[in-house]
Design a protein around this motif. Structure first.
Motif, PDB file in Angstrom:
ATOM      1  N   ARG A 129      31.197 -23.724  12.585  1.00 18.22           N
ATOM      2  CA  ARG A 129      31.790 -22.734  11.873  1.00 18.22           C
ATOM      3  C   ARG A 129      33.126 -22.477  12.432  1.00 18.22           C
ATOM      4  O   ARG A 129      33.323 -22.115  13.763  1.00 18.22           O
ATOM      5  N   ILE A 130      34.178 -22.612  11.672  1.00 18.16           N
ATOM      6  CA  ILE A 130      35.738 -22.340  12.123  1.00 18.16           C
ATOM      7  C   ILE A 130      36.164 -21.020  11.792  1.00 18.16           C
ATOM      8  O   ILE A 130      36.048 -20.781  10.462  1.00 18.16           O
ATOM      9  N   CYS A 131      36.850 -20.518  12.403  1.00 18.59           N
ATOM     10  CA  CYS A 131      37.631 -18.947  12.183  1.00 18.59           C
ATOM     11  C   CYS A 131      39.010 -19.182  12.695  1.00 18.59           C
ATOM     12  O   CYS A 131      39.239 -19.701  13.645  1.00 18.59           O
ATOM     13  N   CYS A 132      39.713 -18.678  11.694  1.00 16.62           N
ATOM     14  CA  CYS A 132      41.432 -18.362  11.988  1.00 16.62           C
ATOM     15  C   CYS A 132      41.835 -17.231  11.878  1.00 16.62           C
ATOM     16  O   CYS A 132      41.279 -16.356  10.894  1.00 16.62           O
ATOM     17  N   ARG A 133      42.682 -16.690  12.614  1.00 16.45           N
ATOM     18  CA  ARG A 133      43.597 -15.689  12.493  1.00 16.45           C
ATOM     19  C   ARG A 133      45.197 -15.775  12.797  1.00 16.45           C
ATOM     20  O   ARG A 133      45.309 -16.738  13.438  1.00 16.45           O
ATOM     21  N   VAL A 134      45.857 -15.077  12.276  1.00 17.64           N
ATOM     22  CA  VAL A 134      47.433 -15.101  12.228  1.00 17.64           C
ATOM     23  C   VAL A 134      48.110 -13.887  12.629  1.00 17.64           C
ATOM     24  O   VAL A 134      47.554 -12.577  12.134  1.00 17.64           O
ATOM     25  N   ARG A 135      49.242 -13.956  13.404  1.00 11.37           N
ATOM     26  CA  ARG A 135      50.041 -12.859  13.568  1.00 11.37           C
ATOM     27  C   ARG A 135      51.486 -13.490  13.539  1.00 11.37           C
ATOM     28  O   ARG A 135      51.576 -14.496  13.593  1.00 11.37           O
ATOM     29  N   THR A 184      42.454 -20.499  16.406  1.00  9.48           N
ATOM     30  CA  THR A 184      41.288 -20.895  15.760  1.00  9.48           C
ATOM     31  C   THR A 184      40.097 -20.769  16.762  1.00  9.48           C
ATOM     32  O   THR A 184      40.492 -20.881  17.920  1.00  9.48           O
ATOM     33  N   ARG A 185      38.884 -20.577  16.207  1.00  9.22           N
ATOM     34  CA  ARG A 185      37.659 -20.673  17.077  1.00  9.22           C
ATOM     35  C   ARG A 185      36.672 -21.379  16.291  1.00  9.22           C
ATOM     36  O   ARG A 185      36.727 -21.570  15.142  1.00  9.22           O
ATOM     37  N   GLY A 186      35.624 -21.641  17.099  1.00  6.12           N
ATOM     38  CA  GLY A 186      34.470 -22.155  16.489  1.00  6.12           C
ATOM     39  C   GLY A 186      33.457 -22.356  17.507  1.00  6.12           C
ATOM     40  O   GLY A 186      33.455 -21.789  18.690  1.00  6.12           O
ATOM     41  N   GLY A 187      32.106 -22.915  16.943  1.00  6.89           N
ATOM     42  CA  GLY A 187      30.824 -23.192  17.857  1.00  6.89           C
ATOM     43  C   GLY A 187      30.016 -22.112  17.746  1.00  6.89           C
ATOM     44  O   GLY A 187      29.934 -21.399  16.648  1.00  6.89           O
ATOM     45  N   ASP A 188      29.197 -21.785  18.739  1.00  8.10           N
ATOM     46  CA  ASP A 188      27.965 -20.587  18.660  1.00  8.10           C
ATOM     47  C   ASP A 188      28.643 -19.072  18.333  1.00  8.10           C
ATOM     48  O   ASP A 188      29.610 -18.975  19.018  1.00  8.10           O
ATOM     49  N   GLU A 189      28.446 -18.668  17.188  1.00 12.00           N
ATOM     50  CA  GLU A 189      28.846 -17.190  17.326  1.00 12.00           C
ATOM     51  C   GLU A 189      28.785 -16.187  18.382  1.00 12.00           C
ATOM     52  O   GLU A 189      29.654 -15.284  18.641  1.00 12.00           O
ATOM     53  N   ALA A 190      27.507 -16.619  19.208  1.00 12.50           N
ATOM     54  CA  ALA A 190      27.458 -15.679  20.193  1.00 12.50           C
ATOM     55  C   ALA A 190      28.530 -15.820  21.421  1.00 12.50           C
ATOM     56  O   ALA A 190      28.706 -15.175  22.515  1.00 12.50           O
TER      57      ALA A 190
END
Length: 408
Positions: free
Chosen positions: A303-309, A272-278
């Motif tokens: 803004r929270i983003c997630c990715r999976v593998r 997961t990641r978040g914070g300033d898009e830059a």
């Protein structure tokens, strides 16, 4: 008490005499005629030996053998005890085969104790052909989605030009080795082999040999042994969905990757990641065997983003390859949504603009057509008036009397 001590001493002395007598009377010789036979299974060979002649007629004792061989793939010694006269093992045929054997004797003839012979050793050197630099390098296999396996390699540094490479493989359910079912090419040169699933066997030694020839000389062969389930790479995880459960928690859910990897063999890594898009940085990593995960969201404006593998779980394989990362799934920023149009709104606006443009073009074309038609109609009326004037003038000229050329 003294009687008991005397009796125990007598028994120990008697047992020592029996053992000494057994050692003097029973000669334990090591196995003889040790040799290795290669049936052409690309490294799976058979070790044979013979019972020493001195122990063939001792029915009161059992004869066993202690075998040790150097595992060229693991780099250490492996030992077993057996009453048989042969044993099969896996070796790298490009390295020496080292075998150690000794005889073990036990029974009435030894008063129940085990007597060992001296150890004998067999070292069989490989039959090296071709120069060392003609051997392929960078051999690597990937079992994609548990459906097919690609094994690739690079040419050796001293491989002669116009060389032709061949791959052969074998596993325990095959009678003899077979050639690659489908070669992979790069610039017209064989650089790999594709194995369909029906040609593979999991949880067993899968032996491979890559050799070749050239107009100059033969190439040095390369032998490999692998367990195909250790080389699985799952497909990319698809269909991620991120929803809000509470002010502090998001719910992430996804579907299994496509392919034939059993569901119970998969594990997942979530980032997961978040914070300033830059300045986005993948900062949280979590492991799970489920297809859902609860993502903490401390800052509601973030803004929270997630990715999976995914990869094969260690219950099904010791090692394996991670799949590629999925496309990130993000939870929209409420602040950004009020000031900037979303992707969906942008698409709808573009469709509306295109529709309005088409309507304007149609109206313009209709208006132009009406104007042209009106112009043509007006021109037709003007032409009719001109013709009527000409016809009237002609009639007037015809009805006017003319004077005679002779005047009386």
């Amino acid at each position: 008490m003294e009687l008991w001590v005397s009796w125990a001493t007598l028994m120990c002395f008697t047992h020592w005499i029996a053992l000494t007598a057994a050692d003097r009377t029973v000669q334990v010789d090591p196995p003889t005629d040790i040799h290795v036979s290669d049936p052409g299974h690309l490294g799976h060979v058979y070790i044979h030996w013979t019972t020493p002649a001195s122990l063939k007629n001792i029915p009161e004792c059992s004869v066993r053998y202690q075998l040790q061989f150097y595992d060229t793939y693991r780099g250490d010694w492996t030992g077993i005890r057996t009453s048989r006269l042969s044993y099969s093992a896996q070796f790298d045929l490009m390295k020496p085969i080292r075998v150690r054997l000794r005889t073990l004797l036990r029974g009435k003839c030894t008063n129940g104790t085990e007597i060992q012979s001296e150890e004998v050793e067999l070292i069989q050197e490989p039959d090296l052909k071709g120069t060392a630099g003609s051997r392929i390098t960078g051999f690597n296999c990937v079992y994609y989605k548990w459906e097919y396996m690609d094994c690739t390699w690079e040419s050796g540094p001293d491989q002669p030009p116009h060389s032709q490479l061949y791959l052969y493989y074998w596993h325990r359910e095959m009678g003899e080795s077979e050639e690659c079912p489908q070669y992979l090419y790069s610039d017209g040169v064989r650089k790999g082999c594709r194995f369909p699933r029906q040609s593979l066997l999991e949880y067993s030694d899968f032996n491979v040999c890559v050799n070749g020839s050239s107009p100059a000389n033969a190439l040095r062969p390369a032998f490999f042994s692998l367990q195909v389930q250790m080389h699985v790479k799952p497909a990319v995880v698809m269909s991620l969905a991120l929803t809000e459960v509470s002010n502090t928690t998001l719910h992430l859910e996804w579907t299994m990757p496509e392919g034939l990897v059993p569901e119970h063999c998969l594990e997942y890594e979530v980032e997961t990641r978040g914070g300033d898009e830059a300045k986005w940085v993948w900062r949280y990593t979590n492991m799970t065997e489920e297809t859902t995960f609860e993502v903490p969201s401390v800052d509601q404006s973030e803004r929270i983003c997630c990715r999976v593998r995914s990869r094969v779980h260690n219950l099904c394989a010791d090692i394996g390859f991670w799949s590629d990362w999925s496309q990130p799934e993000c939870m929209p920023d409420p602040v950004s949504d009020t000031n900037q149009p979303s992707q969906v709104t942008y698409v709808l606006d573009m469709k509306l603009i295109m529709a309005l443009t088409i309507v304007l073009i149609v109206v313009f074309l209709l208006s132009l057509s009406l104007w042209i038609f009106r112009k043509m109609w007006m021109n037709r009326k003007d032409l009719k008036g001109v013709l009527w004037t000409l016809v009237s003038a002609k009639d007037a000229q015809i009805n006017t009397p003319t004077s005679s050329p002779c005047v009386l």
